[in-house]
Design an enzyme around this catalytic site. Structure first.
Site, PDB file in Angstrom:
ATOM      1  N   GLN A 272      -7.062  -3.367  -9.819  1.00 54.14           N
ATOM      2  CA  GLN A 272      -5.806  -3.365 -10.549  1.00 54.14           C
ATOM      3  C   GLN A 272      -6.028  -2.977 -12.016  1.00 54.14           C
ATOM      4  OE1 GLN A 272      -2.715  -3.713  -9.518  1.00 54.14           O
ATOM      5  NE2 GLN A 272      -3.211  -4.119  -7.381  1.00 54.14           N
ATOM      6  N   TYR A 301      -4.936  -2.148   3.775  1.00 55.20           N
ATOM      7  CA  TYR A 301      -5.246  -1.450   2.522  1.00 55.20           C
ATOM      8  C   TYR A 301      -5.885  -2.462   1.566  1.00 55.20           C
ATOM      9  CZ  TYR A 301      -1.427   1.246   4.634  1.00 55.20           C
ATOM     10  OH  TYR A 301      -0.605   1.918   5.520  1.00 55.20           O
ATOM     11  N   GLU A 325      -9.670  -1.469   5.330  1.00 60.24           N
ATOM     12  CA  GLU A 325      -9.643  -0.474   4.250  1.00 60.24           C
ATOM     13  C   GLU A 325     -10.252   0.825   4.757  1.00 60.24           C
ATOM     14  OE1 GLU A 325      -9.336   1.789   1.137  1.00 60.24           O
ATOM     15  OE2 GLU A 325      -8.472  -0.226   1.044  1.00 60.24           O
ATOM     16  N   ASP A 370      -0.994  -3.778   0.732  1.00 56.83           N
ATOM     17  CA  ASP A 370      -0.888  -3.223  -0.620  1.00 56.83           C
ATOM     18  C   ASP A 370      -1.239  -1.743  -0.520  1.00 56.83           C
ATOM     19  OD1 ASP A 370      -0.814  -2.682  -3.286  1.00 56.83           O
ATOM     20  OD2 ASP A 370      -2.520  -3.922  -3.841  1.00 56.83           O
ATOM     21  N   CYS A 397       3.558  -0.387  -5.554  1.00 53.26           N
ATOM     22  CA  CYS A 397       3.549   0.161  -6.911  1.00 53.26           C
ATOM     23  C   CYS A 397       4.546   1.296  -7.062  1.00 53.26           C
ATOM     24  CB  CYS A 397       2.142   0.644  -7.280  1.00 53.26           C
ATOM     25  SG  CYS A 397       1.526   1.962  -6.213  1.00 53.26           S
TER      26      CYS A 397
END
Length: 440
Positions: A272, A301, A325, A370, A397
């Site tokens: 992040q 993710y 992932e 995410d 996001c």
């Protein structure tokens, strides 16, 4: 610049992407660097007659908004530069009004793309604004281009023109203190800087080497204590087109601490950007997903395991967390970060394929996801529905892709039970949201 390139326009509502919407002779023009309600002179940057809409930048403000403030960074100020650099496109707007505009965009996207009624659902204002009151110094990750003179540079929106810079006020103070702007980067194609959000504020500089030996020369110009790593732009694998990451000075990874847990993040790994984001989002995910001892949860993710690790602690040894992932470097970070946690299974692969396998072998109680800016695709939404998982905690996001995914999930039997907006990117149009979906 000819007079035909300039138009006097009344700026209308904010649109996703950092633009205001204006109209001229029936044509829509997306204008950057303005504030809704202003009267401005706009320099057209894209105005083909055959185009459905045009684009432009504010060149002069005739009637300013009460929310307009002096831009904090001259290279990004459209009133000072014909081709302003990106990365601070809301810097001319007061912080409180930036957040109001982001809330408007979020509601508009959920209404138009998500099929929900903004007023009936009482979509939130920005609930969590992190960092300093001036909105500066929050970026723990920076990416720079290198101009032909070997200087750090950035480009503008939809522009290839590079502007050399000598500071970036949104960057973490520890990055700015390295003196990286005074270094000759000849032979380097791109420079990335990262700093640990831990108290020691260790800095890592990552160099994309275009000329052999350039990284070692650059490393000698940086102060002692700055870690430097590099990879070659040629000679990489077929998958990534780049060489392996090599430490030049110090180490090629950073140590992070979130909610008392230690994480190791390689220079190329995802983390992040806002210095307080990892802790804040982890707290919100745990609050909304409500993991219980003995539950089985998939973290899609999953990156370096930011959410997987606290979720695994919460479900205990009787439960199971599947950390999924696709990126090889970030997956390798997750394996290190979750090593020794017996209830955590770290899997690399395409999310929809791995989710299908996991859901077949385990009765999932909850899913945390995410995804990248593009959101999830139809196949992931279909797999979530097939799994009949009861709770989905979605970190996003991008309000547009999130709104589209709201439509996909609600069409497959889920209800948007809660959503909140976080201002993790002050002085930009970007925002983060955390939502909870429950099975109807």
């Amino acid at each position: 610049m000819t007079e035909s390139n300039l138009l006097t326009l009344d700026l209308g509502p904010i649109a996703h992407g950092g633009h205001t919407v204006a109209r001229h002779d029936g044509r829509v023009i997306f204008v950057r660097h303005g504030v809704p309600g202003e009267v401005v002179r706009v320099r057209l940057t894209e105005n083909e007659e055959s185009a459905k809409f045009w684009r432009g930048d504010v060149a002069e403000v005739l009637e300013p908004s009460e929310h307009r403030v002096p831009h904090f960074w001259e290279p990004a100020d459209a009133l000072a530069h014909r081709d302003p650099v990106g990365g601070a496109e809301f810097g001319h707007i007061s912080l409180p009004f930036q957040r109001e505009l982001k809330a408007r965009v979020f509601a508009e996207q959920l209404t138009r793309l998500g099929g929900l009624n903004a007023e009936e659902n009482n979509f939130p204002q920005v609930q969590f604004a992190l960092g300093r009151e001036d909105g500066l110094g929050w970026r723990t990750r920076m990416s720079y281009s290198v101009d032909p003179e070997g200087r750090l540079a950035m480009s503008g929106f939809r522009s290839n023109k590079l502007t050399a810079i000598s500071q970036m006020p949104l960057a973490h103070p520890a990055i700015e203190a390295t003196g990286l702007y005074g270094v000759d980067y000849t032979g380097i194609d791109r420079v990335e800087a990262a700093v640990s959000s831990k108290d020691d504020a260790t800095v890592l500089i990552l160099l994309a080497e275009a000329r052999p030996g350039a990284a070692k020369r650059v490393a000698r110009q940086l102060p002692e204590g700055v870690n430097v790593a590099a990879f070659s732009q040629s000679g990489g694998s077929a998958a990534d087109g780049r060489g392996a990451l090599q430490a030049i000075a110090g180490r090629s990874w950073l140590s992070e601490e979130v909610l008392g847990e230690e994480f190791r993040i390689t220079g190329e790994g995802f983390w992040q950007v806002h210095r307080a984001a990892a802790a804040t989002l982890s707290e919100r995910v745990l609050e909304l997903a409500k993991p219980q001892p003995g539950e089985q949860i998939a973290d899609l993710y999953a990156g370096a395991g930011l959410f997987s690790l606290p979720l695994a602690r919460a479900v205990g040894q009787e439960g199971r967390v599947f950390s999924i992932e696709g990126a090889p470097g970030t997956h390798a970070d997750a394996k290190k970060n979750l090593r020794g946690i017996s209830q955590a299974t770290v899997i690399r692969g395409r999310v929809e394929r791995v989710l299908r396998q996991v859901a077949r072998d385990a009765a999932l109680d909850a899913v945390v996801l995410d995804p990248p800016r593009a959101g999830i695709d139809k196949s992931v939404a279909a797999e979530l529905a097939s799994s009949a998982v009861q709770r989905i905690c979605y970190v996003s996001c991008d309000p547009a892709s999130f709104a589209r995914d709201v439509s996909r999930l609600t069409a497959r039997g889920y209800e948007l039970a809660h959503v909140e907006i976080h201002d993790l990117y002050p002085h930009t149009h970007h925002m983060e949201s955390v939502a909870l979906f429950v099975r109807r």
